[in-house]
Design an enzyme around this catalytic site. Sequence first.
Site, PDB file in Angstrom:
ATOM      1  N   ASP A   1       1.359  -1.381   0.102  1.00 33.77           N
ATOM      2  CA  ASP A   1       0.126   0.215  -0.285  1.00 33.77           C
ATOM      3  C   ASP A   1       1.550   1.339   0.279  1.00 33.77           C
ATOM      4  OD1 ASP A   1      -2.642   1.248  -0.275  1.00 33.77           O
ATOM      5  OD2 ASP A   1      -2.881  -0.226   1.031  1.00 33.77           O
TER       6      ASP A   1
ATOM      7  N   ASP B   1      -9.808   3.453  -3.521  1.00 32.24           N
ATOM      8  CA  ASP B   1     -10.665   2.486  -3.176  1.00 32.24           C
ATOM      9  C   ASP B   1     -11.538   2.162  -3.876  1.00 32.24           C
ATOM     10  OD1 ASP B   1      -8.290   2.098  -1.915  1.00 32.24           O
ATOM     11  OD2 ASP B   1      -9.133   1.641  -0.402  1.00 32.24           O
TER      12      ASP B   1
END
Length: 395
Positions: A148, A203
């Site tokens: 991430d 996202d």
Amino acid sequence: MKYFITTLIALLTSVSIWSQGGDSLALTPPMGWNSWNKFGCNVSETMIKDMVDAMVESGMRDAGYEYVVIDDCWQVGRDSLGNIIPDPERFPSGMSALADYIHAQGLKFGIYSCAGSKTCQDRPGSRGYQFQDARTYASWGVDYLKYDWCYDEGQDAHAAYKTMSDALKECGRPIVFSICEWGESEPWKWGKEVGHLWRTTADIRDCYQCTFDWGGLGVLDIIDKQVDLWKYAGPGHWNDPDMLEVGNGGMTVDEYKTHFSMWAMMAAPLMAGNDIREMDASTKEILTNNDVIGVNQDVKGEQARKFMDMGEYEIWAKPLSNGEVAVCFLNRSNFEWNLDYDWSKQTMYFVKDVSIRKNVYKVYDLWEHKEVGKTNEKLKKTIPPHGVLMVRLHL
């Protein structure tokens, strides 16, 4: 001298393992399951084992789902030597034992970390510990790393991800590397030499079309951002429009079919994000549709292109191996689309192995699992609001 030779052999072995594994990793888009969309930080050894069992019992493993990925919140700190520590309460048996359980079921083990000093949920990140973490993951039997981009602290994304890529290449175990920096630095332009897949957007959210101040996107919004990225995808390197929301309750069955169909068309990784233990019949039907999965996993590895845009109606085509093509009619509107399509009037100019003018192809409906016509006759279908008609042309 003995130490030098031993070290050299170990290094050459490591490079050889990566070379062999790297050449064979993710030649089709990775398929699996990830904990984040449904469970967030509520991860545990017991839940993961339950999910592994459910993947087997539901037929998802047999349909091609391979990786079981624990997302954020499995880690709680580092020991005095800097080694990452899994949560001892939630993962009492340790990660190696969990990996053994996953591997024994014919599946592969994935884990999560972050290029920043902390993960998105304030757990220890890998910045400054990349090589140490990579060796740890290899010792646990990890097969997949999602990496991430929170708390990046001004790093250059390309350089930060290359550091972990180099660490994985030296860890002695082939590990699929999933770049997750949300498309902010156009990773499709540099990701091929660094990882196996790269996120292209913020996202995903469990909705057909929606946007959020913090950057979350609905399915249709994400699809729109993939249109020009087809040239960067191929065997071993994939655009990643994020994980699947199928079965999480925020969309209709038709919208979930659209979600799954378009991810298959776009040669996207298929990482389920639902509670597999509690799938209803429609969710299982969608996630285990072998005809649609076959389009996604086609060895040609091409991403679909949108070759007709009529506003609320779109037509996408994905060249397939064996001289075939998948075509998806996407109804973006809130009303039915009464399709009356003449194959002879359109040219899929980029599909080199298919000639509708020279050959008559059978039209196979990938959701109804049956032939619905031929290309020398019009295709007439009613496509529901927010729905798709997905077909495969074959001789």
